[in-house]
Structure formats: C-alpha cells, structure tokens
Write a protein that holds these residues in place. Structure first.
Motif, short mmCIF file in Angstrom:
data_model
loop_
_atom_site.label_atom_id
_atom_site.label_comp_id
_atom_site.label_asym_id
_atom_site.label_seq_id
_atom_site.Cartn_x
_atom_site.Cartn_y
_atom_site.Cartn_z
N LEU A 114 -26.95 -15.14 36.66
CA LEU A 114 -27.44 -14.64 37.95
C LEU A 114 -27.31 -15.70 39.02
O LEU A 114 -26.83 -15.44 40.14
CB LEU A 114 -28.89 -14.19 37.82
CG LEU A 114 -29.54 -13.66 39.10
CD1 LEU A 114 -28.85 -12.39 39.57
CD2 LEU A 114 -31.04 -13.40 38.87
N ALA A 115 -27.72 -16.93 38.71
CA ALA A 115 -27.63 -18.01 39.69
C ALA A 115 -26.19 -18.26 40.11
O ALA A 115 -25.88 -18.43 41.30
CB ALA A 115 -28.24 -19.29 39.12
N SER A 116 -25.29 -18.26 39.13
CA SER A 116 -23.88 -18.50 39.43
C SER A 116 -23.29 -17.40 40.31
O SER A 116 -22.60 -17.67 41.29
CB SER A 116 -23.10 -18.61 38.11
OG SER A 116 -21.73 -18.81 38.35
N SER A 117 -23.59 -16.15 39.96
CA SER A 117 -23.01 -15.03 40.71
C SER A 117 -23.64 -14.89 42.10
O SER A 117 -22.96 -14.51 43.06
CB SER A 117 -23.15 -13.73 39.92
OG SER A 117 -24.49 -13.50 39.53
N LEU A 118 -24.93 -15.21 42.23
CA LEU A 118 -25.55 -15.18 43.55
C LEU A 118 -24.93 -16.23 44.47
O LEU A 118 -24.78 -16.00 45.67
CB LEU A 118 -27.06 -15.39 43.44
CG LEU A 118 -27.89 -14.20 42.98
CD1 LEU A 118 -29.35 -14.61 42.79
CD2 LEU A 118 -27.79 -13.02 43.96
N GLY A 119 -24.59 -17.38 43.89
CA GLY A 119 -23.92 -18.40 44.68
C GLY A 119 -22.60 -17.90 45.23
O GLY A 119 -22.24 -18.15 46.39
N ALA A 120 -21.84 -17.18 44.39
CA ALA A 120 -20.57 -16.61 44.84
C ALA A 120 -20.79 -15.55 45.90
O ALA A 120 -20.09 -15.50 46.93
CB ALA A 120 -19.81 -16.02 43.65
#
Length: 405
Positions: free
Chosen positions: A266-272
């Motif tokens: 979730l953290a990785s995809s929210l960053g994108a």
C-alpha cells in the motif's frame, strides 16, 4: 483559422495514440506492481521455503537482466520498420513467464521452486529489455514532445490504483495471502497479454530500416557525446532509490515484515499514485529539474529511514517507503522523458541501449557491493544510497534543458 483535413486527422491519430499508450502502459505497469519482486515475489518465495539465496537474487536478476542485453537487442529493433511489434512481443513474453510462475507456485516448493521462479524471472527480464528499448522509440514517434511525460505519468498513476486495491485486499483478507498473491499473478499475466494486443493497434509510421550491425559503437557514443555520458552518470547515482527498499525492511528488523505485506505494498503504490502524474507533468516542462528534485527527495527519505531505524512501529518504515517511492517514480519519469527528448529519432534506440547496458553493469557492481556491506552494517548501505541520490541530484544541475531545445 480553420484546420485542414490533414491536420484534423493527425490530431485525431495523436489523441488515439495517447490513449493507446495509456491503456497499454497502465496494463503493463499494473502487472509489474502485482508481481513486485521487492515485496510480492519475495513474500511468495519465502512462503515456499526457497531459502535466502533465491530471495536475494530476485531484484538483481530482474533489474540487471532487463538492462544488460539491450545493446544486442537494440540493433535488431532498429532494423524493424515498426517497433511497436517488438514491444507487443515483449509484453506477451512477460505474460507467459508469469503464467509459468503461477504454475510453479501451485505445484512446487523449496529450492526447486526458487530456482524455477528466478529462472522464469530472468527470461521475463529479457522480454522486459525488448519493451524498454522499443518503447522510447515508439513513444517518440507517436506522441508529441510536450505530451510524453503526461502520457506515461497518467499510466503510472492509473496502474498505482490497481496496486492500491490489491494492497487493500491483502490487508482486509490477511489470512488468505497465498491465494491472493497467486490470483494477482494470474491477473498480471493476462494484463501483459492484453497490453501487447493494445500496442499492436498503435498508429506508428514506418521508420527507415537500419542495418542491425550498423549502430555506433557504445564506447564511442559515450566518449563523443558528453550529455549522454553525464546523463548515464546521473542515472547511475540515482539507482539507490531502486535498490534501497529491501534494506529498509532489514533496518526495521523485518522478522515479521511479511505479515505487513499489504501495508508495504500500500505504501509503495500510494507513493506512485501521489506522484506519477505530477512528475510526468513536470517532466514535460523540465525533466532535468525532475531528476534534480527526485534525487534530493530520495536522499532525504533514506536519511529519515536512518533516523527512524527499528523504532518506527507498524507504520514508521511504510511511511518512509512511501516517500522513497515518490522519489523513485520521479527518477523513473525524469530519466525516461529526458532520454527520449535528448535523442533524435535516429539515435533513440542506441541511446536507450547504451545507457541501460551501462546501468545494468553498474547495478550488478553496486548490488554485490551493498550485499557485502550489509553483512557489516545495514545503516552503512542505506547511508551510501543516500549519498548517491544526493550526488545524482546535484550533478543533474549540469544537464542541458532538452524539452524546449
């Protein structure tokens, strides 16, 4: 003044091409996120009990394997009148490889499963290299200079929504991770196949066919073209933003990290999601500035990781990962747009292959060195990546502006 019929037709083709790019890239980038070697495949291999060696091989195999073959591939692609076919074939190949991984996950375990999945990932990386070399050429031929960054940025943002949904499902259905991961990988295989089909519909004019052995020697290109050489150095320094995530997990004391798979994804995809379109929009105005600021942002995120260490609780390291992924997507967006806009049509495939091959070699060297340093001190590795990112951002100040040249 009214537009001529030809101008209106060209505008219509341009708009259609933009949306074909967005759809194809959204599908392929979504697939990338669903099998993310840094998180998803690492979790899968750990669950299958493959051993640390195969888990550690995932990121270097995928990253370097996609870059090193490109000098060999670029000449063949340059000999094709329509390079969209190469991208479509590469996308189809990636889908088939992931389908093979699904079969392995369902039937094998232990070191045999690890060897099979890493082997399939190596083949996937070869197909990925075909897409990498051909895509910048197709983008340059089919989308106007001032819309390229926004086009790829839209796709990155849309793809991140897919991965955000996946992360939410992982968090909600925490006890069914294996089935969810295998299901996501199956979806990824279908998305890559679909992306290849969409790319075949691109309106791409035929290019002049070049002898595949007639490309300028890579060493000569780097020696004779100082901006290309500087770009390669800057991009090499910024790889820290891509290599750092596994070390952030180790710094956090990741014995239970795989229980947090959904949180990290979730953290990785929210960053994108939060940054991709903005980086793309900014890249159309100055990809040089994007490289500068994303390098600085990556350094700051890694310094924050060192300050938090293992005391960040459940959300500390995911928040840092969120910031690092914003920087990482800035690096990706900036470097892609800068290279396409810097190179003319005749040089685009050669520039892409030369720079990617150089980065592949650098990745292998840095990957080996960082793995060795990590046995001494994980914070030392993260600190090294922070210095690299900052140095890359500062050195990017010397790059020429290419968007309005």
């Amino acid at each position: 003044m009214a537009q001529s019929a030809d101008e209106m037709t060209d505008s219509t083709d341009q708009d259609r091409n933009v949306w074909r790019h967005v759809i194809a890239l959204t599908s392929s980038k979504s697939a990338d996120g669903l099998i993310d070697p840094k998180l998803v495949l690492s979790w899968l291999l750990t669950t299958l009990g493959v051993g640390a060696f195969w888990v550690g091989a995932l990121v270097p195999v995928r990253e370097a394997g996609a870059l090193l073959p490109q000098l060999l591939i670029a000449g063949r692609i340059k000999a094709m009148a329509r390079r969209k076919r190469a991208w479509a074939a590469g996308s189809l190949g990636q889908g088939v490889c992931v389908a093979g991984m699904v079969l392995v996950a369902a039937t094998l375990e232990g070191a045999v499963a690890g060897a099979a999945i890493v082997g399939l990932l190596a083949i996937l990386a070869l197909f990925r290299s075909v897409c990498s070399v051909s895509y910048k050429d197709v983008l340059g031929k089919t989308v106007e200079k001032t819309q390229r960054g926004q086009t790829t940025g839209k796709a990155s943002m849309a793809a991140s929504v897919t991965v955000i949904v996946f992360a939410g499902v992982l968090i909600a259905l925490n006890g069914q991770k294996f089935a969810l991961v295998v299901g996501a990988m199956s979806l990824a295989a279908l998305l890559w196949i679909f992306a290849g089909f969409v790319m075949t519909r691109m309106q791409e004019d035929a290019s002049d066919v070049t002898d595949p052995d007639g490309m300028t020697a890579p060493i000569r290109l780097i020696i004779e073209r100082p901006q290309l050489r500087l770009f390669v150095i800057v991009r090499s320094l910024l790889v820290g933003s891509a290599l750092a995530p596994p070390y952030l997990v180790m710094l956090a004391g990741g014995d239970g990290v795989f229980d947090q798979l959904g949180t990290l994804v979730l953290a990785s995809s929210l960053g994108a999601f939060a940054s991709s379109y903005v980086w793309g929009w900014l890249s159309d105005r100055s990809s040089r500035q994007v490289l500068i600021w994303s390098g600085v942002a990556g350094a700051l995120a890694l310094v924050a990781a060192l300050l938090i260490g293992s005391d960040g609780g459940l959300w500390g390291m995911p928040v840092v990962l969120f910031g690092l992924m914003i920087a990482y997507h800035g690096v990706r967006q900036g470097r892609s747009t800068y290279l396409v806009d810097m190179a003319g049509e005749d040089d685009r495939a050669a520039y892409t292959a030369v720079s990617n091959t150089a980065i592949g070699i650098f990745l292998l060297a840095v990957g080996a060195a960082s793995a060795g340093l990590a046995t001494i001190s994980v914070p030392l590795v993260i600190g090294l990546f922070a210095v690299m990112c900052m140095a890359g951002g500062i050195l990017a100040l010397k790059l020429d502006e290419v968007e309005h040249a």
